[in-house]
Design a protein around this motif. Structure first.
Motif: not given
Length: 286
Positions: A116-144
């Motif tokens: 019942x006792x909790x402390x903030x998770x270590x990740x809450x203030x761990x820095x991250x690098x900003x990267x681009x966000x890419x959406x992938x819209x791929x047809x299921x056919x043409x598998x190669x």
């Protein structure tokens, strides 16, 4: 004194979640600041850098720091056996059963949540690098072609968002309306697609699109790229050439690529609409 920093991202059958990896980075930074010699070790699912956990020499270390995640199970008990001579510390972990051998095997347990006792998770203030966000819209056919694209994009440092353009009211994983789908695209940095939907709707949102036509000799995707004057198109015959995909990725990520995409998002006088209206005015009435 030398510490080995590990976690579930270090174990063969462990999962490397963002919270776990950021927790290990946070401990890494804290030990570096305290000038404590240490190494980070990773498992086969997340060995981007550093040591292979299964290949480290236990005799080299005086301390083991286990970071984040739940403390339980056979794999954690194996850590105690393998590093029995070390002072073992668990930090930022969840403790469900204080009497579990996996828990009692540690010399110190600095829990993030316990009884019942909790402390903030270590990740809450761990820095991250900003990267681009890419959406992938791929047809299921043409598998190669799909395989070439997915293998290539897995090596790109970006946030990958798989998107299914097929609309469905009853499936929460899909959008129910084109408005919902368009709204998602408007928040992306780049779209990677083998479908006409990805090309047209990506440019409609003003987002640069790396289009790969899956049809040998050129299909609807190539025709639409020509109609829209969009240059970032890779023919099916060149989909396996990583250098070509890399080059167009850099262009789509550039200021120039974003500027050209923004121009394509401007309203146009669509010739098909003009011809349709004209057909109503001039065609015979039956």
């Amino acid at each position: 004194m030398r510490a080995l920093v590990i976690g579930w991202a270090s174990l063969r059958h462990g999962e490397a979640t963002p919270v776990d990896v950021l927790g290990m980075r946070r401990v890494d930074a804290a030990l570096s600041l305290a000038e404590v010699p240490h190494d980070l070790a990773w498992g086969p699912s997340h060995r981007l850098e550093g040591l292979d956990y299964e290949e480290v020499d236990p005799a080299r270390y005086s301390h083991v720091v286990f970071v984040s995640g739940a403390v339980r199970g056979r794999q954690v008990c194996e850590v105690h056996r393998r590093f029995a001579h070390c002072h073992r510390i668990a930090v930022g972990v969840s403790v469900a059963d204080p009497g579990d051998d996996a828990v009692t095997g540690f010399d110190q347990v600095l829990a993030r949540d316990h009884q019942g006792i909790a402390t903030p998770d270590l990740s809450i203030d761990s820095p991250t690098d900003e990267v681009l966000v890419a959406g992938l819209i791929l047809a299921r056919e043409h598998t190669a072609v799909r395989s070439f694209v997915t293998k290539w994009v897995s090596g790109i440092d970006c946030g990958r968002v798989p998107l299914e353009p097929g609309l469905a009211f009853s499936d929460w994983e899909r959008c129910a309306t084109p408005d919902q789908f368009a709204s998602i695209l408007s928040h992306l940095d780049v779209v990677v697609t083998t479908r006409l939907d990805g090309l047209v709707l990506g440019l409609r949102a003003g987002v640069p699109v790396l289009a790969v036509d899956p049809v040998a000799g050129g299909g609807a995707l190539t025709a639409q790229a020509d109609a829209l004057g969009w240059p970032a198109l890779v023919p099916a015959e060149e989909a396996a050439e990583r250098e070509n995909l890399d080059s167009w990725w850099r262009w789509c990520s550039s200021v120039q690529g974003r500027a050209v995409a923004a121009l394509r998002a401007l309203p146009t006088d669509n010739v098909l609409m003009r011809d349709m209206v004209k057909a109503f005015k001039t065609g015979p009435v039956r």
